[in-house]
Motif scaffolding. Structure first.
Motif, PDB file in Angstrom:
ATOM      1  N   ASP A  68       0.692  -1.318  -0.092  1.00 27.05           N
ATOM      2  CA  ASP A  68      -0.082  -0.043   0.427  1.00 27.05           C
ATOM      3  C   ASP A  68       0.594   1.206  -0.416  1.00 27.05           C
ATOM      4  OD1 ASP A  68      -2.382  -1.400  -0.287  1.00 27.05           O
ATOM      5  OD2 ASP A  68      -2.456  -1.637   2.474  1.00 27.05           O
ATOM      6  N   LEU A  69       2.019   1.464   0.055  1.00 28.67           N
ATOM      7  CA  LEU A  69       3.478   2.528  -0.463  1.00 28.67           C
ATOM      8  C   LEU A  69       3.530   2.322  -1.857  1.00 28.67           C
ATOM      9  CD1 LEU A  69       5.063   1.579   2.752  1.00 28.67           C
ATOM     10  CD2 LEU A  69       3.677   3.081   2.679  1.00 28.67           C
ATOM     11  N   LYS A  70       2.944   3.658  -1.890  1.00 28.10           N
ATOM     12  CA  LYS A  70       4.049   4.187  -3.684  1.00 28.10           C
ATOM     13  C   LYS A  70       5.112   4.228  -3.717  1.00 28.10           C
ATOM     14  CE  LYS A  70      -0.285   5.936  -4.575  1.00 28.10           C
ATOM     15  NZ  LYS A  70      -1.518   7.363  -5.248  1.00 28.10           N
ATOM     16  N   LYS A  71       6.115   3.632  -4.468  1.00 34.11           N
ATOM     17  CA  LYS A  71       7.515   3.810  -5.240  1.00 34.11           C
ATOM     18  C   LYS A  71       7.160   4.009  -6.634  1.00 34.11           C
ATOM     19  CE  LYS A  71       8.153   2.485  -0.711  1.00 34.11           C
ATOM     20  NZ  LYS A  71       9.108   3.721   0.012  1.00 34.11           N
ATOM     21  N   ARG A  72       8.831   4.195  -6.282  1.00 30.31           N
ATOM     22  CA  ARG A  72       9.027   4.551  -8.127  1.00 30.31           C
ATOM     23  C   ARG A  72      10.737   3.262  -8.107  1.00 30.31           C
ATOM     24  NH1 ARG A  72       5.811   8.222 -10.114  1.00 30.31           N
ATOM     25  NH2 ARG A  72       6.913   8.689 -11.953  1.00 30.31           N
ATOM     26  N   TYR A  73       9.821   2.942  -9.127  1.00 28.53           N
ATOM     27  CA  TYR A  73      11.622   2.551  -9.843  1.00 28.53           C
ATOM     28  C   TYR A  73      11.658   2.863 -10.421  1.00 28.53           C
ATOM     29  CZ  TYR A  73       9.022   0.684 -13.984  1.00 28.53           C
ATOM     30  OH  TYR A  73       8.096   0.432 -14.696  1.00 28.53           O
ATOM     31  N   ASP A  74      13.450   2.818 -11.038  1.00 26.28           N
ATOM     32  CA  ASP A  74      14.251   3.841 -12.241  1.00 26.28           C
ATOM     33  C   ASP A  74      14.402   3.466 -13.465  1.00 26.28           C
ATOM     34  OD1 ASP A  74      15.521   5.720  -9.919  1.00 26.28           O
ATOM     35  OD2 ASP A  74      16.303   4.192  -8.649  1.00 26.28           O
ATOM     36  N   ILE A  75      15.228   1.872 -13.347  1.00 22.79           N
ATOM     37  CA  ILE A  75      15.186   1.339 -15.134  1.00 22.79           C
ATOM     38  C   ILE A  75      13.771  -0.334 -14.340  1.00 22.79           C
ATOM     39  CG2 ILE A  75      16.053   0.822 -16.818  1.00 22.79           C
ATOM     40  CD1 ILE A  75      18.318   2.565 -15.637  1.00 22.79           C
ATOM     41  N   VAL A  76      13.364  -0.298 -15.693  1.00 23.88           N
ATOM     42  CA  VAL A  76      12.600  -1.213 -15.927  1.00 23.88           C
ATOM     43  C   VAL A  76      13.024  -2.048 -17.455  1.00 23.88           C
ATOM     44  CG1 VAL A  76      10.696  -3.159 -16.343  1.00 23.88           C
ATOM     45  CG2 VAL A  76      11.337  -1.917 -14.357  1.00 23.88           C
ATOM     46  N   ILE A  77      13.525  -3.264 -17.179  1.00 27.87           N
ATOM     47  CA  ILE A  77      14.279  -3.787 -18.732  1.00 27.87           C
ATOM     48  C   ILE A  77      12.792  -4.987 -19.144  1.00 27.87           C
ATOM     49  CG2 ILE A  77      15.232  -4.570 -20.750  1.00 27.87           C
ATOM     50  CD1 ILE A  77      17.497  -3.255 -19.402  1.00 27.87           C
ATOM     51  N   PHE A  78      11.495  -4.357 -19.678  1.00 33.15           N
ATOM     52  CA  PHE A  78      10.515  -5.662 -20.114  1.00 33.15           C
ATOM     53  C   PHE A  78      11.758  -7.021 -21.411  1.00 33.15           C
ATOM     54  CE2 PHE A  78       8.395  -1.918 -18.813  1.00 33.15           C
ATOM     55  CZ  PHE A  78       7.427  -2.857 -17.952  1.00 33.15           C
ATOM     56  N   HIS A  79      11.283  -8.463 -21.111  1.00 33.91           N
ATOM     57  CA  HIS A  79      11.177  -9.020 -22.542  1.00 33.91           C
ATOM     58  C   HIS A  79       9.746  -8.816 -23.311  1.00 33.91           C
ATOM     59  CE1 HIS A  79      13.880 -11.741 -20.398  1.00 33.91           C
ATOM     60  NE2 HIS A  79      13.074 -11.542 -19.352  1.00 33.91           N
ATOM     61  N   PRO A  80      10.353  -8.787 -24.452  1.00 34.82           N
ATOM     62  CA  PRO A  80       9.405  -8.735 -25.920  1.00 34.82           C
ATOM     63  C   PRO A  80       8.119  -9.053 -25.206  1.00 34.82           C
ATOM     64  CG  PRO A  80      11.226  -9.442 -26.676  1.00 34.82           C
ATOM     65  CD  PRO A  80      11.347  -9.804 -25.120  1.00 34.82           C
ATOM     66  N   ASP A  81       7.929 -10.620 -24.750  1.00 34.55           N
ATOM     67  CA  ASP A  81       6.622 -10.890 -24.101  1.00 34.55           C
ATOM     68  C   ASP A  81       5.616 -10.204 -23.300  1.00 34.55           C
ATOM     69  OD1 ASP A  81       8.152 -11.556 -21.619  1.00 34.55           O
ATOM     70  OD2 ASP A  81       7.038 -14.057 -22.125  1.00 34.55           O
ATOM     71  N   GLY A  82       6.713  -9.221 -22.520  1.00 32.30           N
ATOM     72  CA  GLY A  82       6.342  -7.610 -21.574  1.00 32.30           C
ATOM     73  C   GLY A  82       6.220  -8.214 -20.133  1.00 32.30           C
ATOM     74  N   SER A  83       7.138  -9.506 -19.710  1.00 34.19           N
ATOM     75  CA  SER A  83       7.570 -10.253 -18.739  1.00 34.19           C
ATOM     76  C   SER A  83       8.929  -9.051 -18.641  1.00 34.19           C
ATOM     77  CB  SER A  83       7.850 -11.870 -18.092  1.00 34.19           C
ATOM     78  OG  SER A  83       9.003 -11.372 -19.372  1.00 34.19           O
ATOM     79  N   ILE A  84       9.364  -9.375 -17.174  1.00 36.25           N
ATOM     80  CA  ILE A  84      10.774  -8.068 -17.085  1.00 36.25           C
ATOM     81  C   ILE A  84      11.873  -9.137 -16.531  1.00 36.25           C
ATOM     82  CG2 ILE A  84      11.075  -6.427 -15.048  1.00 36.25           C
ATOM     83  CD1 ILE A  84       8.994  -6.021 -14.438  1.00 36.25           C
TER      84      ILE A  84
END
Length: 149
Positions: A68-84
């Motif tokens: 229930d806390l709002k956080k922010r990630y810096d960088i995420v790189i996805f796979h083409p299928d949308g998984s991280i």
């Protein structure tokens, strides 16, 4: 801004009302240049040029809800299928990377379930995989390069 342990890249600055901004190629806008943003922009360009990750698979500074806390990630790189594939936590160069930093990215990864984690302050870079069964990190020399599916 301070020199970082990343290759140089072509960046664009803009100045207005006593603020300097840097152009973010992922968000396609100028963002205020703070020390952490300097590291984030270098890291994004490093991942695109040295590891060949396409811009279309990279996401920067998005909200994440943890207990229930709002956080922010810096960088995420996805796979083409949308998984991280990769989660990156960036710190300002003067911030020491310590257990607290790894605990932070591990908490984020409980929600994101990425294959790889990277922590950097622009000077020191750490790469790892999470071993969820033993709840420990497997440290790596580098992140894998992007492979087209």
């Amino acid at each position: 801004m301070q020199s970082l342990n990343f290759p140089q890249f072509e960046y664009r600055f803009k100045s207005n009302e006593n603020n300097i901004s840097i152009f973010d190629v992922i968000r396609k806008k100028f963002v205020i240049l703070q020390p952490e943003e300097w590291v984030r922009q270098h890291c994004v360009h490093h991942l695109m040029t040295e590891h060949n990750y396409p811009k279309s698979l990279i996401n920067v500074e998005k909200e994440l809800k943890i207990n229930d806390l709002k956080k922010r990630y810096d960088i995420v790189i996805f796979h083409p299928d949308g998984s991280i594939n990769i989660v990156v936590e960036c710190k300002a160069p003067e911030i020491t990377i310590n257990q607290t930093t790894f605990d932070q990215i591990a908490r984020y990864n409980q929600q994101l379930d990425a294959d790889y984690l990277m922590v950097t302050n622009g000077i020191n870079h750490y790469y790892c995989q999470m071993d969820t069964t033993s709840e420990s990190y497997i440290f790596l020399k580098d992140l894998p390069k992007y492979q087209k599916p």
